[in-house]
Design an enzyme around this catalytic site. Structure first.
Site, short mmCIF file in Angstrom:
data_model
loop_
_atom_site.label_atom_id
_atom_site.label_comp_id
_atom_site.label_asym_id
_atom_site.label_seq_id
_atom_site.Cartn_x
_atom_site.Cartn_y
_atom_site.Cartn_z
N HIS A 218 0.84 -1.20 0.00
CA HIS A 218 0.00 0.00 0.00
C HIS A 218 0.88 1.26 0.00
CE1 HIS A 218 -3.69 2.28 0.76
NE2 HIS A 218 -2.92 3.08 1.47
N ALA A 219 0.66 2.12 -0.99
CA ALA A 219 1.51 3.30 -1.16
C ALA A 219 1.42 4.21 0.05
CB ALA A 219 1.08 4.07 -2.42
N HIS B 29 0.38 12.08 -5.61
CA HIS B 29 -0.26 12.12 -4.29
C HIS B 29 0.77 11.91 -3.18
CE1 HIS B 29 -3.45 11.37 -1.27
NE2 HIS B 29 -2.57 10.51 -0.78
N GLU B 30 1.56 10.85 -3.31
CA GLU B 30 2.54 10.54 -2.27
C GLU B 30 3.66 11.58 -2.23
OE1 GLU B 30 0.13 7.57 -1.15
OE2 GLU B 30 1.86 8.39 -0.05
N HIS C 199 2.70 14.43 -0.09
CA HIS C 199 2.99 14.21 1.34
C HIS C 199 4.43 14.61 1.66
CE1 HIS C 199 -0.64 12.23 2.73
NE2 HIS C 199 -0.63 11.40 1.71
N GLU D 101 -3.48 15.02 2.61
CA GLU D 101 -3.87 14.19 1.46
C GLU D 101 -4.11 15.03 0.21
OE1 GLU D 101 -3.44 11.02 3.96
OE2 GLU D 101 -3.65 11.03 1.78
N HIS E 281 -7.05 0.30 5.09
CA HIS E 281 -7.12 1.27 6.18
C HIS E 281 -7.83 0.72 7.42
CE1 HIS E 281 -6.45 3.34 2.43
NE2 HIS E 281 -5.92 4.34 3.11
N TYR F 199 -9.61 11.47 3.43
CA TYR F 199 -9.63 11.44 1.97
C TYR F 199 -10.88 12.14 1.44
CZ TYR F 199 -5.98 8.03 2.79
OH TYR F 199 -4.85 7.40 3.23
#
Length: 1325
Positions: A1018-1019, A1048-1049, A1052, A1076, A1178, A1188
């Protein structure tokens, strides 16, 4: 010396210096007495200010620590009072010739409950702690419905009682509040009464009631009250009869007792003391302009601050004093949104330093609250006017005077002419009917209050004098309410109930008759001031606004404080020395004459006895209970040991002050041997030792020491957290038993550090720090999450950590194997299959196999996890884990905000769902779709149906247009995972944001390892807290979908890079949704056709409407499709945590939400021993998900704002902020804040607004939605909220696929049966 010893010393020094003993009768010397009184005044200001400050801190932040500080300050203040009275008794003050000096000494000598200190200090301390405990119980009271949705009194229950017209909902709230408060303090109140009476007797009174009545200096006070009540009684009788008939018409006569009483929960107020909230039901003449300006206030975007400004301006228009700056700086004018528990009951505060005056009010924007604002501001105006009086005179002429001042101004403020003048009423209609409506609105407040204001202390005086026994507390309460108010309990009451305790003034021990007195006085004052202002016309139409003559008369009276007997003060304004009901009778005469006509032929009285069926002495069944009292456990602080240790060691260091420097150096060189938390405590001691050798006795208030401690905490936290994250990284990138054990131990060490740091932080009174940033840091340090369970049971905490690790491991090791034992991991195998396969049955096998391999296996673990997680949350001061998660958003109405956002976006999803469903039916055949309108959950290109962009080929609006899915082009160009990350980095740097440090490239896991390691695919992005190491873990596949995930990552990591220099506690998003949203907002630019062409992934950009619709569809399949899933995941978890979803219903309730919100249904029978939520990462990883959903809103708000900053024109969905340094600067400045500011401030920095809004997402997708509405014309775009019944059972059903390690692939026989059932149902319909 103690403060009072100093006072006594002053007396001796004056005696010694006066004629060398010529004054043999020194105790009658008024010169000495005056000097002593002046010194008393100076000391009293200091002592009382400290006591009030401590009370304020507790009332505005209810913690055990603040309670203890307030308790100790109260003891010190009482000791001061007692010693002052003892010193005053050295003078024969009764014989003084100066009447003012005599009056001062008499007041100093009357010390109230502090007299108990003379007799028994332990009893006095118990008395104080009882009041604090009862007030805390009241302030923490909540009423929760069966779903676990809880309401505080203010604004929640107060608003419900005011606005609901549902008899049973009102009943549940009414009973729930009394269960949550009064019942819990009944025994404490009995003990309080005994101790309070003992103090009163010690002070020379018969009981506490006798002491309270002494404040009115009137021998026949009770007789005067009864006479006033009898004079006003006809007003109330006529109002009661009229209102009762209107309520009967509304709710039905069968719900009213034949005794003539009104059920107490129907009058718009929790205590039926004021009825103005039911004006809509009893309005005499409908259609006239409403005198309730609440809607207008909301239309004009009134805020609490504006309401207080309006009140301030009224006072200054009279020539009275404006509020000082300290008032605006320190008052609490709204309910805090930072999670603090507060005493919401509105109150005004005098800090006895002649400059600091405050109000504490959880202000709601309503006309009723506008009146309350004027009431409380009246108190403060009184404080300001008499602030130069001796301390003993700084109070009202009698307690009723203080309550009347703001109310007399409110009588002017509420007039239609005044409301029109200040812009809250558009037109003033001057006719009899409008007059009657207006008077009715005032009567519902003023006249309705008369008997309640009268009876409250009639009951207490009966309790104090012993005529009401403990076993009859509740019965006698209702006797008085039935007799005087004509209201009855709406449900059985008994002696285990204690309904008086559900009214703030009972647990808080605040006398109440003052309000009855004030309701008489305010009309006397109003009449007199109207005459002074030369107002003509009816008294109820008088507005003294801007009359400096009226202001001067009122101000002169206020300046007196209590320096004169109250009849003198009354005479100064009214010309009379007696209280009289004449003015209130005159004011309401037009209404009463009208009411008498309405009530002709009817009995306007009621039985004095309560309806017998509503009171028993044994337990009676409760209501069908939508509501339950909240089990709100206060947060505990184990700070005693640290405080005691610091105190002892500090005294030792100070005592040996010569050696301080040497010992400090020794300690500094050996701190490495100490535990991290012990070292923090040592830091405090070293700073104390080096600061004026003990001058800081109140070290726990010293912000210099606190700042040093916070800096040391920050350094240690970086080390401890880095070790923990490193261990977790090693486990996630190489799942072995050894790595799991190391990660487990590192988690325990980190939690121990958190717990000890929180305990150390509690040795500071950080809630009182003047530096808001330091306050915020300490609040975050003090909130340790599940680590708080370590305090209670370390083994349980370790089990909690193990459960999460076990569940995450089960998930990460999950595989689905076919009958040939060819097995697929989730990533990339199953993910790729779900994205690309168009075989209904293959998709079904993979869908079910994944749930068998993961969710089913963790179901029992999850149940145990929920129990332990909740136990930790409760230990940390929250109702449950969901309550704890929601606290991160610092927003009291967070759930309401989410629901509103969901409802605003719902039409987008409904139209997309309908269109996609029709396309899928065309692909797979209508017979495979349930007639309920749902889409089988396995057909949407994603394992969880959360994103549908992988089925774009099936739903593409206009075939033949260039595809916006650049996956084939990426593969053609031999894209690698590293190239995808480089591309993302280049986008950030094009905005002037930061490049990835070398450690990122050296240590990240950007692809799934090929060396046989098991990993958590999971990323996720990782910050290692050392300000240089930031990583991403992702099993990247070469797809456009994963390219978006990369951005997306990387968002972060960019956030982490920008806020890396913040203190550790601030290294995160302004709220979880911000973190997020950052990468997602860039992805909105990256995915535009123009950008994809610019970076070589799209050959041509076709600018026409059809291409636009295609592009928007590709984005909608990700963003809009996600809306309900993002919303429901934590709706399900919150219900699990609060207990409304039971273990046996876990799966059923999961599918209820998915069928209701997403319109997707299980494609095969599910049953109770399935656990499908556990098949989503999750849930087993215990990672909150609502972030999210929040992010889905924020990213579009950010996108719109940054596009404007980048001067982009054209449709929002075509905007690309690539290379805009201006947009990058705006975004970067927000990211640098981390969580150092409340999230509305961070949001405002980018968007200019402080509120989340769906407007931007609606604007972005408007062209698509308009198009979809045309496609969906004539079709039902909704679905049944209930799941298709044929797809859920509570018994086992055969499976279609086999999870890894099972014994062969099963036939699809079951699904054929299910298919036949569905098809039969469809044909029948």
């Amino acid at each position: 010396m103690s403060s009072l010893f100093r006072l006594a010393a002053t007396v001796l020094l004056v005696v010694a210096s006066s004629a060398k003993g010529a004054i043999a009768q020194s105790n009658t010397n008024e010169t000495i007495a005056r000097a002593w009184a002046e010194e008393y005044n100076q000391r009293a200001q200091i002592v009382f200010a400290e006591s009030v400050e401590a009370d304020w801190n507790y009332s505005t932040n209810i913690t055990d620590y603040n309670r203890d500080v307030a308790h100790n300050a109260s003891i010190m203040s009482a000791e001061f009072d007692r010693e002052a009275a003892a010193n005053a008794s050295l003078f024969a003050w009764e014989n003084f010739t100066d009447p003012d000096l005599r009056r001062q000494f008499r007041k100093i000598s009357d010390v109230g409950s502090a007299a108990l200190l003379r007799k028994d200090k332990a009893k006095y301390e118990r008395l104080i702690s009882l009041v604090t405990k009862m007030e805390t119980t009241y302030s923490e009271g909540q009423v929760c419905d069966k779903k676990g949705t809880c309401l505080d009194l203010e604004p929640g229950l107060t608003r419900l009682m005011a606005t609901s017209r549902d008899y049973w909902e009102l009943l549940d709230a009414w009973k729930g509040w009394r269960d949550a408060t009064g019942r819990k303090i009944r025994n404490d109140y009995k003990e309080f009464v005994d101790l309070s009476n003992e103090a009163a007797v010690e002070n020379g009174y018969r009981d506490t009631g006798d002491y309270w009545r002494s404040w009115y200096d009137t021998a026949d006070f009770r007789d005067q009250l009864e006479q006033l009540y009898e004079e006003m009684k006809p007003l109330y009788l006529n109002l009661h009869a009229y209102v009762k008939n209107k309520l009967k018409a509304k709710y039905g006569e069968s719900l009213f007792p034949p005794s003539g009483h009104i059920p107490a929960h129907l009058l718009g107020n929790m205590w039926a003391q004021s009825w103005n909230n039911i004006f809509d039901i009893v309005e005499p003449f409908a259609g006239k302009p409403s005198v309730d300006v609440t809607p207008k206030m909301k239309e004009l975007n009134y805020t609490p601050r504006r309401m207080f400004n309006i009140s301030d301006e009224f006072f200054t228009s009279l020539g009275l004093k404006t509020m000082p700056q300290e008032f605006w700086d320190h008052s609490m004018l709204e309910k805090p949104t930072d999670g603090r528990r507060v005493v919401c009951h509105a109150s005004a505060w005098d800090f006895y330093n002649q400059k600091d005056f405050r109000i504490k009010q959880c202000t709601d924007v309503t006309m009723e609250e506008l009146i309350t604002v004027h009431h409380e501001m009246g108190h403060v105006e009184y404080y300001l006017q008499y602030k130069d009086q001796p301390v003993v005179y700084r109070r009202g002429a009698n307690p009723g005077f203080h309550e009347a001042v703001g109310d007399v101004l409110a009588l002017s403020v509420s007039t239609p002419t005044h409301l029109n003048q200040i812009g809250l009423l558009d037109n003033v209609t001057n006719d009899t009917e409008s007059d009657i409506n207006y008077l009715m609105s005032i009567a519902l407040d003023k006249i309705a209050f008369i008997p309640f204001g009268y009876l409250m202390d009639q009951w207490r005086w009966g309790v104090f004098d012993g005529s009401i026994k403990f076993e009859d507390y509740n019965k006698e309460w209702w006797k008085l309410r039935c007799k005087y108010q004509g209201v009855s309990p709406p449900i059985h009451r008994n002696e285990s109930d204690f309904d008086p305790g559900a009214k703030y003034h009972i647990p808080a021990n605040t006398p109440y008759i003052r309000y009855f007195v004030s309701y008489v006085l305010q009309f006397q004052f109003h009449e007199a001031l109207c005459n002074t202002a030369n107002q003509t016309g009816p008294l109820h139409m008088c507005d003294i606004y801007r009359s400096t003559e009226a202001g001067a008369k009122l101000g002169n009276m206020l300046k007196l404080g209590s320096s004169k007997p109250w009849p003198d003060a009354l005479e100064q304004v009214t010309g009379t020395r007696n209280m009289s009901a004449n003015a209130i009778l005159l004011y309401f005469k037009p209404l009463i004459d009208w009411l008498k006509v309405q009530n002709q032929g009817q009995t306007i009285t009621w039985s004095e006895e309560c309806p017998i069926e509503y009171y028993t002495t044994t337990s009676a069944p409760s209501t069908t209970t939508k509501f339950k009292p909240a089990n709100s456990t206060g947060r505990l602080h184990n700070s005693f040991f640290i405080v005691a240790f610091i105190s002892v060691l500090t005294r030792y260091i100070v005592h040996h002050s010569d050696a301080v420097g040497e010992r400090a150096r020794w300690d500094c060189s050996n701190t490495a041997r100490m535990s991290s938390a012990f070292r923090l405590a040592a830091t405090v001691l070293l700073v104390v030792a080096s600061s004026a050798k003990g001058a800081m006795a109140q070290k726990n208030m010293n912000e210099t020491i606190a700042r040093a401690w916070a800096q040391e905490y920050n350094q240690r936290a970086q080390i401890v957290f880095a070790e923990k994250v490193e261990a977790e990284w090693n486990y996630s990138t190489n799942i072995t038993d050894y790595n799991r054990a190391v990660a487990h131990n590192a988690s325990i060490i980190s939690a121990e550090f958190d717990r000890e740091a929180a305990e150390n932080a509690s040795s500071f009174a950080w809630e009182n720090f003047t530096d808001p940033d330091l306050r915020r840091q300490f609040r975050k340090i003090s909130d340790v999450g599940s680590a708080t369970l370590l305090r209670k049971d370390k083994a349980k905490y370790e089990r909690l950590i193990s459960l999460v690790t076990n569940m995450e491991t089960t998930y990460s090791e999950g595989q689905v194997c076919d009958k040939n034992d060819t097995c697929l991991d989730l990533e990339p195998g199953l993910i790729r299959l779900m994205a690309t396969s168009r075989d209904y049955w293959e998709l079904l096998d993979a869908w079910k196999g994944w749930r068998d391999a993961t969710g089913r296996k963790i179901r029992n673990d999850y149940r145990e996890f929920v129990d332990l997680s909740n136990e930790a949350a409760i230990e940390n001061g929250y109702l449950d884990t969901g309550d704890y998660w929601r606290s991160w958003y610092d927003t009291a109405d967070f759930r309401d905000q989410l629901e509103q956002l969901y409802e605003e976006m719902k039409p987008l999803y409904l139209n997309l769902h309908a269109y996609v469903k029709n396309k899928l039916k065309a692909k797979y055949g209508e017979s495979l779709f349930p007639p309920s309108g749902h889409i089988p959950a396995h057909l949407l290109g994603n394992m969880w149906a959360q994103s549908w962009n992988n089925i774009f080929d099936l739903v593409e609006p206009f075939a033949g247009k260039p595809s916006v899915d650049v996956t084939p082009q990426m593969k053609k160009l031999n894209y690698t995972a590293r190239k995808m990350f480089n591309m993302s980095e280049e986008f950030f740097t094009s905005l002037g944001l930061k490049a990835m440090p070398q450690e990122f490239w050296d240590h990240s896991m950007l692809e799934k390892p090929t060396d046989g390691r098991k990993v958590v695919c999971h990323a996720s992005a990782w910050v290692f807290y050392n300000q240089k190491d930031f990583r991403i873990k992702q099993c990247t596949d070469i797809t456009m979908d994963d390219l978006i995930t990369v951005h997306h990552e990387m968002g972060h990591v960019q956030y982490d890079l920008q806020c890396k220099d913040q203190p550790v506690v601030y290294r995160g998003g302004a709220n979880p949704g911000f973190q997020e949203a950052v990468g997602e907002v860039l992805a909105l630019s990256v995915s535009t056709p123009t950008h994809l062409k610019e970076i070589g992934l799209l050959d041509n950009v076709t600018n026409d409407n059809e291409s636009d619709i295609n592009y928007l569809m590709s984005i909608a399949l990700d963003k809009i499709a996600y809306i309900p899933f993002g919303y429901l995941v934590d709706q399900w978890r919150w219900s699990v945590f609060d207990g409304s979803t039971k273990f046996e219903d876990y799966n059923k309730e999961w599918w209820k939400l998915r069928c209701k919100y997403q319109g997707v249904s299980p494609p095969i029978h599910r049953k109770d021993d399935d656990f499908d939520p556990g098949a989503k990462y999750h849930v087993p990883a215990n990672f909150p998900y609502i972030r999210y959903f929040v992010s889905n809103v924020l990213q579009f708000q950010f996108h719109e704002a940054l596009c404007s900053t980048a001067n982009q024109t054209g449709p929002l969905h075509m905007c690309d902020i690539y290379r805009s340094l201006e947009a990058g600067t705006k975004l970067g400045n927000m990211l640098k804040l981390g969580s150092s500011k409340p999230w509305p401030e961070a949001l405002e920095q980018v968007t200019g607004t402080r509120n989340m809004s769906a407007n931007a997402i609606l604007l972005y997708f408007k062209p698509l939605i308009d198009w979809l509405k045309v496609q969906n014309q004539g079709q039902n775009i909704t679905w049944s909220e209930e799941c298709p019944t044929e797809f859920y059972t509570t018994t086992s059903a055969p499976s279609t696929a086999k999870p890894a390690n099972s014994t062969g692939r099963l036939h699809n026989g079951f699904f054929i049966v299910a298919f036949i059932s569905v098809l039969a149902l469809y044909i029948l319909r």
